[in-house]
Write a protein that holds these residues in place. Sequence first.
Motif, PDB file in Angstrom:
ATOM      1  N   GLU A 170       7.448  10.030 -27.647  1.00 31.13           N
ATOM      2  CA  GLU A 170       7.246   8.588 -27.779  1.00 31.13           C
ATOM      3  C   GLU A 170       8.026   7.805 -26.728  1.00 31.13           C
ATOM      4  N   SER A 171       9.181   8.329 -26.330  1.00 31.21           N
ATOM      5  CA  SER A 171      10.024   7.607 -25.365  1.00 31.21           C
ATOM      6  C   SER A 171       9.349   7.473 -24.006  1.00 31.21           C
ATOM      7  N   ARG A 172       8.418   8.374 -23.713  1.00 34.19           N
ATOM      8  CA  ARG A 172       7.728   8.324 -22.417  1.00 34.19           C
ATOM      9  C   ARG A 172       6.800   7.121 -22.316  1.00 34.19           C
ATOM     10  N   LEU A 173       6.486   6.512 -23.459  1.00 30.94           N
ATOM     11  CA  LEU A 173       5.556   5.388 -23.476  1.00 30.94           C
ATOM     12  C   LEU A 173       6.259   4.048 -23.296  1.00 30.94           C
ATOM     13  N   LYS A 174       7.602   4.058 -23.284  1.00 32.46           N
ATOM     14  CA  LYS A 174       8.361   2.812 -23.176  1.00 32.46           C
ATOM     15  C   LYS A 174       9.264   2.838 -21.946  1.00 32.46           C
ATOM     16  N   GLU A 175       9.376   1.698 -21.298  1.00 30.10           N
ATOM     17  CA  GLU A 175      10.221   1.563 -20.122  1.00 30.10           C
ATOM     18  C   GLU A 175      11.433   0.689 -20.449  1.00 30.10           C
ATOM     19  N   ALA A 176      12.448   0.775 -19.625  1.00 29.99           N
ATOM     20  CA  ALA A 176      13.648  -0.036 -19.794  1.00 29.99           C
ATOM     21  C   ALA A 176      14.193  -0.406 -18.426  1.00 29.99           C
ATOM     22  N   GLU A 177      15.111  -1.395 -18.415  1.00 30.20           N
ATOM     23  CA  GLU A 177      15.772  -1.770 -17.172  1.00 30.20           C
ATOM     24  C   GLU A 177      16.774  -0.679 -16.781  1.00 30.20           C
ATOM     25  N   ASP A 207      15.050  -4.928 -29.687  1.00 36.32           N
ATOM     26  CA  ASP A 207      14.349  -4.097 -28.705  1.00 36.32           C
ATOM     27  C   ASP A 207      14.510  -4.673 -27.306  1.00 36.32           C
ATOM     28  N   SER A 208      14.335  -5.985 -27.177  1.00 38.63           N
ATOM     29  CA  SER A 208      14.447  -6.633 -25.873  1.00 38.63           C
ATOM     30  C   SER A 208      15.870  -6.541 -25.331  1.00 38.63           C
ATOM     31  N   LEU A 209      16.845  -6.715 -26.214  1.00 33.29           N
ATOM     32  CA  LEU A 209      18.245  -6.697 -25.788  1.00 33.29           C
ATOM     33  C   LEU A 209      18.651  -5.321 -25.267  1.00 33.29           C
ATOM     34  N   VAL A 210      18.322  -4.271 -26.023  1.00 39.22           N
ATOM     35  CA  VAL A 210      18.751  -2.931 -25.591  1.00 39.22           C
ATOM     36  C   VAL A 210      17.973  -2.475 -24.358  1.00 39.22           C
ATOM     37  N   ARG A 211      16.714  -2.902 -24.224  1.00 39.61           N
ATOM     38  CA  ARG A 211      15.945  -2.535 -23.021  1.00 39.61           C
ATOM     39  C   ARG A 211      16.566  -3.147 -21.774  1.00 39.61           C
ATOM     40  N   SER A 212      17.154  -4.333 -21.925  1.00 41.67           N
ATOM     41  CA  SER A 212      17.828  -4.956 -20.789  1.00 41.67           C
ATOM     42  C   SER A 212      19.073  -4.172 -20.383  1.00 41.67           C
ATOM     43  N   CYS A 213      19.552  -3.330 -21.293  1.00 44.02           N
ATOM     44  CA  CYS A 213      20.719  -2.475 -21.012  1.00 44.02           C
ATOM     45  C   CYS A 213      20.314  -1.074 -20.576  1.00 44.02           C
ATOM     46  N   GLY A 214      19.015  -0.843 -20.424  1.00 46.06           N
ATOM     47  CA  GLY A 214      18.530   0.471 -20.000  1.00 46.06           C
ATOM     48  C   GLY A 214      18.292   1.433 -21.146  1.00 46.06           C
ATOM     49  N   ILE A 215      18.104   0.891 -22.355  1.00 48.69           N
ATOM     50  CA  ILE A 215      17.953   1.731 -23.545  1.00 48.69           C
ATOM     51  C   ILE A 215      16.589   1.511 -24.185  1.00 48.69           C
ATOM     52  N   VAL A 216      15.911   2.607 -24.519  1.00 45.02           N
ATOM     53  CA  VAL A 216      14.661   2.570 -25.271  1.00 45.02           C
ATOM     54  C   VAL A 216      14.989   2.891 -26.723  1.00 45.02           C
ATOM     55  N   LEU A 217      14.634   1.986 -27.634  1.00 43.73           N
ATOM     56  CA  LEU A 217      14.903   2.169 -29.063  1.00 43.73           C
ATOM     57  C   LEU A 217      13.598   2.478 -29.784  1.00 43.73           C
ATOM     58  N   GLU A 235      17.235  10.359 -20.804  1.00 41.45           N
ATOM     59  CA  GLU A 235      15.931  10.881 -20.396  1.00 41.45           C
ATOM     60  C   GLU A 235      15.555  10.237 -19.073  1.00 41.45           C
ATOM     61  N   GLY A 236      15.770  10.981 -17.981  1.00 42.43           N
ATOM     62  CA  GLY A 236      15.465  10.437 -16.665  1.00 42.43           C
ATOM     63  C   GLY A 236      16.409   9.293 -16.319  1.00 42.43           C
ATOM     64  N   THR A 237      15.842   8.102 -16.106  1.00 41.34           N
ATOM     65  CA  THR A 237      16.647   6.940 -15.703  1.00 41.34           C
ATOM     66  C   THR A 237      16.931   5.994 -16.864  1.00 41.34           C
ATOM     67  N   LYS A 238      16.678   6.448 -18.091  1.00 39.06           N
ATOM     68  CA  LYS A 238      16.914   5.580 -19.248  1.00 39.06           C
ATOM     69  C   LYS A 238      17.622   6.352 -20.354  1.00 39.06           C
ATOM     70  N   ILE A 239      18.199   5.604 -21.277  1.00 40.13           N
ATOM     71  CA  ILE A 239      18.812   6.177 -22.467  1.00 40.13           C
ATOM     72  C   ILE A 239      17.857   5.968 -23.639  1.00 40.13           C
ATOM     73  N   VAL A 240      17.734   6.962 -24.484  1.00 37.34           N
ATOM     74  CA  VAL A 240      16.839   6.873 -25.637  1.00 37.34           C
ATOM     75  C   VAL A 240      17.653   6.929 -26.922  1.00 37.34           C
ATOM     76  N   ILE A 241      17.386   5.981 -27.820  1.00 40.89           N
ATOM     77  CA  ILE A 241      17.930   6.036 -29.180  1.00 40.89           C
ATOM     78  C   ILE A 241      16.747   6.181 -30.127  1.00 40.89           C
ATOM     79  N   GLY A 242      16.748   7.252 -30.910  1.00 39.45           N
ATOM     80  CA  GLY A 242      15.721   7.453 -31.929  1.00 39.45           C
ATOM     81  C   GLY A 242      16.324   7.211 -33.293  1.00 39.45           C
TER      82      GLY A 242
END
Length: 350
Positions: A170-177, A207-217, A235-242
């Motif tokens: 699922e994390s592959r479907l979302k992008e982050a800063e 969701d918007s706040l953590v994505r601005s920090c490079g995190i996919v929630l 995961e690659g260039t982003k951090i994932v929190i499940g």
Amino acid sequence: MATSKTYIATAPGATIKEQLTYRGMSQKEFAFRMDMTEKHISRLINGEVNLTSETAYRLEMVLGIPSKFWMNLEAIYRDKLLLVEKENQMDADIELSKKYPYAEMASKGWIEKTTDKSKKVINLRKYFEVVDLSLLQSDNFYQKAACRKLLHTEKSDIGFLVWLQKVRIESRLKEAESINIKLLKENLNAIRTMTTQDPNIFCRSLDSLVRSCGIVLLYVPQIKSSGMHGVTFVEGTKIVIGMTARGKDADRFWFSLFHEIGHIILGHIYKAEGATEADEKEADMFAQNTLIPSDVYSIFLKKTDFTKSDIINFANEIGIDPGIVLGRLQNDGHLKFSSFNELKKHYEIM
């Protein structure tokens, strides 16, 4: 020779050995005539090395049997050997597949429904993106993930792998800063204030706040046997929190979220060997002290006798949901787990 239930793979070496017996020729003499070492000839006869075109040519010179015959024999052997290995591995994986909650995975739509044993194996291999299921038993598989996990059994570990793989997919479907830990630290209080809001309000902002920090929630329904609350990894260039949040008490949700954030801020997710038990305890302390600062909590505990109003007033004073205060008091043994549970909210986050 290699065998499975259906196939037999016989190396060209068996035919070479027959020819030597027919001629009464020793392997030592044969090695001399082939201008090869005895060790190589032994490995050739035992099927441990490939029969190359150069070897086939030498066999034609020494034994008088065309090189094409030997090359064809080698091709047949390699094809049969692959079939033997695949069938044997399938049998082994069928046994391993019985340990996985296939029916539950299928009911969630994570994997195709089937009763065919071989198809189950193929589907599980594709789900986990491995050529055989035995690879999932390696200690290195997903080693770097830091997680809040309540159970530690073979069944729960397998449930964890299933759930974690779904989070990865699922994390592959979302992008982050770009990853920005400094910005995350600066926004801890902003995240904390969301504890007083309903999920339909805070989810989008969080969701918007953590994505601005490079995190996919991500919110992924848990596998029943996993005992999972949350997980964090790079995961690659982003951090994932499940997170598992369906039907979860709000206090558990926020504690788990800040626990995972703790793994990020404390640098546990970058450890090559993954998070340790000590790291998990450190992340617990981070979550506790971020939600309820230790100094104000110590003062509050001096009451010793806590009423519903005390809990609500204290929560309002420090700006968090009363259910979080209640959960902390229950967990620390200051209140029974049956006390004032009407203060606890339950989240349904999809």
